[in-house]
Design a protein around this motif. Structure first.
Motif, PDB file in Angstrom:
ATOM      1  N   LEU A   1       7.411  -6.854  17.432  1.00  0.00           N
ATOM      2  CA  LEU A   1       7.998  -7.615  16.326  1.00  0.00           C
ATOM      3  C   LEU A   1       7.992  -6.836  15.007  1.00  0.00           C
ATOM      4  CD1 LEU A   1       6.539 -11.174  17.045  1.00  0.00           C
ATOM      5  CD2 LEU A   1       8.837 -10.316  17.531  1.00  0.00           C
ATOM      6  N   LEU A   2       7.215  -5.756  14.954  1.00  0.00           N
ATOM      7  CA  LEU A   2       7.176  -4.951  13.735  1.00  0.00           C
ATOM      8  C   LEU A   2       8.179  -3.794  13.758  1.00  0.00           C
ATOM      9  CD1 LEU A   2       3.342  -4.812  13.056  1.00  0.00           C
ATOM     10  CD2 LEU A   2       5.066  -5.788  11.539  1.00  0.00           C
ATOM     11  N   ILE A   3       8.835  -3.582  14.879  1.00  0.00           N
ATOM     12  CA  ILE A   3       9.787  -2.470  14.981  1.00  0.00           C
ATOM     13  C   ILE A   3      10.861  -2.532  13.899  1.00  0.00           C
ATOM     14  CG2 ILE A   3      11.596  -1.469  16.435  1.00  0.00           C
ATOM     15  CD1 ILE A   3       9.808  -1.972  18.844  1.00  0.00           C
ATOM     16  N   PRO A   4      11.434  -3.709  13.569  1.00  0.00           N
ATOM     17  CA  PRO A   4      12.450  -3.735  12.503  1.00  0.00           C
ATOM     18  C   PRO A   4      11.922  -3.335  11.126  1.00  0.00           C
ATOM     19  CG  PRO A   4      12.572  -5.726  13.855  1.00  0.00           C
ATOM     20  CD  PRO A   4      11.316  -5.021  14.234  1.00  0.00           C
ATOM     21  N   ARG A   5      10.609  -3.355  10.934  1.00  0.00           N
ATOM     22  CA  ARG A   5      10.028  -3.029   9.622  1.00  0.00           C
ATOM     23  C   ARG A   5       9.651  -1.554   9.493  1.00  0.00           C
ATOM     24  NH1 ARG A   5      10.575  -7.461   6.383  1.00  0.00           N
ATOM     25  NH2 ARG A   5       8.781  -6.735   5.184  1.00  0.00           N
ATOM     26  N   ILE A   6       9.901  -0.780  10.536  1.00  0.00           N
ATOM     27  CA  ILE A   6       9.492   0.628  10.536  1.00  0.00           C
ATOM     28  C   ILE A   6      10.390   1.454   9.618  1.00  0.00           C
ATOM     29  CG2 ILE A   6       9.512   2.723  11.961  1.00  0.00           C
ATOM     30  CD1 ILE A   6       8.396   1.073  14.240  1.00  0.00           C
ATOM     31  N   GLU A   7       9.749   2.360   8.857  1.00  0.00           N
ATOM     32  CA  GLU A   7      10.461   3.346   8.042  1.00  0.00           C
ATOM     33  C   GLU A   7       9.864   4.720   8.330  1.00  0.00           C
ATOM     34  OE1 GLU A   7      10.846   2.461   3.922  1.00  0.00           O
ATOM     35  OE2 GLU A   7      11.138   0.297   4.266  1.00  0.00           O
ATOM     36  N   VAL A   8      10.627   5.528   9.028  1.00  0.00           N
ATOM     37  CA  VAL A   8      10.134   6.826   9.504  1.00  0.00           C
ATOM     38  C   VAL A   8       9.743   7.738   8.351  1.00  0.00           C
ATOM     39  CG1 VAL A   8      10.704   8.856  10.901  1.00  0.00           C
ATOM     40  CG2 VAL A   8      11.537   6.600  11.584  1.00  0.00           C
ATOM     41  N   ASP A   9      10.383   7.609   7.197  1.00  0.00           N
ATOM     42  CA  ASP A   9      10.096   8.486   6.058  1.00  0.00           C
ATOM     43  C   ASP A   9       8.635   8.391   5.607  1.00  0.00           C
ATOM     44  OD1 ASP A   9      12.623   9.481   5.986  1.00  0.00           O
ATOM     45  OD2 ASP A   9      13.338   8.084   4.439  1.00  0.00           O
ATOM     46  N   ARG A  10       7.944   7.315   5.988  1.00  0.00           N
ATOM     47  CA  ARG A  10       6.558   7.124   5.537  1.00  0.00           C
ATOM     48  C   ARG A  10       5.564   8.066   6.205  1.00  0.00           C
ATOM     49  NH1 ARG A  10       7.231   0.572   5.211  1.00  0.00           N
ATOM     50  NH2 ARG A  10       7.761   0.496   2.989  1.00  0.00           N
TER      51      ARG A  10
END
Length: 367
Positions: free
Chosen positions: A161-170
């Motif tokens: 459920l957290l996959i949509p909140r992922i930001e790879v740049d972090r």
């Protein structure tokens, strides 16, 4: 307490519970506080070297599958010196039980039930521990076997459920802090989850012999390590390295981020149940091992009668070990790893050396 032996499936579930335990709450902030955005690289090293630490526990079992650590300490160091080291190890087990109790109390008091006195939370948790050990280890293991699928379900839901909140740049720039910093973070991550599996050195006699016991134990520890890698990785990708390092409970903050279509929200309380399950099983394993160790050290036939007096000690230690949450976390990050290294690595290595010098040969055991 009971002659019934645990199955491999039960051993696997208890190993994963013991490894994840309180680590799911405190490990992301501990590793990110050192490695920052490279915390996931530190956890990758953990997957390589963490399960290797389980070799010590399995090597101890190979010496005598029917002996627990207290018996091995006396065989290696002698009756009196081994008894003294065994007494110190029992204190380690009791203090870990108190630490788990304190962590659960702090989590509930600061995040979920702030108006409930922490003493009440501690009391209820300890009463459940006493009830559990009175039922016996086989009952504890069966409870773990039943609750394990629910734990897997909640943890899977947290990650998916957290996959949509992922930001790879972090996680960029990658390896910006240098290898020494990444290695430092991995050492902390290895110590916290994997070193505390030493509790199983007190439980080997209660486990049913099997040809592939070593393989299953190592596999369970690897699975637990993968779960912790995913939790730390997702924490950095969703919260960022700064918030992960400075949140007291990053995984709880992660659960608050879940929002699917503005419909599925505020599920952190449900996910907290999975963390409480893992905390409970880690706490009860340490509590059970403490009682078994006391009975073994002092030659007692029955240890259930000691459950209530020892629970009173744990209840007091849970408050005495730290005046507040900030102090408790500071000790956990800067001093507790050395405590774990001493009892989970240094003493077992010294024991293996002592037994080798004395000419004790390992007895046949399951591979």
């Amino acid at each position: 307490m009971s002659e019934e032996k645990l199955t491999m499936k039960q051993l696997g579930a208890l190993t994963i519970f013991a490894l994840i335990g309180d680590s799911i709450i405190i490990l992301p902030s501990s590793v990110a506080g050192i490695s920052r955005q490279d915390a996931w690289l530190s956890m990758l090293l953990v997957l390589l070297f963490g399960p290797a630490g389980c070799w010590l526990m399995l090597r101890l079992r190979r010496l005598n599958p029917s002996a627990d650590l207290i018996q091995l300490l006396r065989a290696g160091f002698g009756r009196w010196a081994g008894g003294a080291v065994g007494l110190a190890f029992l204190y380690f087990l009791v203090l870990n039980t108190a630490a788990v109790t304190r962590e659960l109390g702090d989590l509930l008091a600061t995040q979920i039930m702030p108006e409930t006195p922490i003493r009440a939370t501690h009391l209820l948790f300890i009463l459940v521990l006493v009830w559990g050990v009175r039922c016996g280890l086989p009952t504890i293991a069966r409870a773990g076997e039943v609750l394990f699928p629910w734990f897997v379900l909640f943890m899977t839901a947290l990650i998916v459920l957290l996959i949509p909140r992922i930001e790879v740049d972090r996680i960029r720039p990658i390896a910006a802090e240098g290898f020494p910093t990444i290695l430092h973070g991995s050492i902390v991550a290895v110590v916290y989850p994997f070193a505390e599996l030493i509790v199983f050195a007190m439980l080997w006699p209660a486990i049913r012999p099997a040809k592939k016991l070593a393989r299953d134990f190592m596999l369970a520890s690897l699975i637990g390590g993968i779960v912790m890698f995913l939790v730390v990785f997702i924490s950095v990708l969703v919260l960022g390295p700064y918030l992960t390092a400075h949140q007291v409970y990053p995984t709880y903050a992660l659960a608050k981020k879940i929002s699917i279509g503005h419909f599925l929200e505020r599920v952190e309380a449900l996910l907290a149940i999975s963390w409480m399950i893992s905390l409970f099983f880690k706490g009860i394993l340490y509590f059970y091992a403490s009682l078994s160790g006391i009975a073994r050290l002092f030659g007692l036939r029955e240890s259930r009668a000691l459950a209530t007096p020892l629970a009173t000690v744990v209840y007091g230690l849970a408050f005495a070990m730290a005046p507040n949450l900030v102090y408790f976390n500071d000790v956990g990050i800067h001093f507790w790893p050395y405590w774990d290294i001493t009892f989970a690595y240094a003493i077992p290595l010294a024991l293996l050396a002592a037994l080798a010098i004395r000419g004790k040969k390992p007895s046949p055991a399951a591979r």
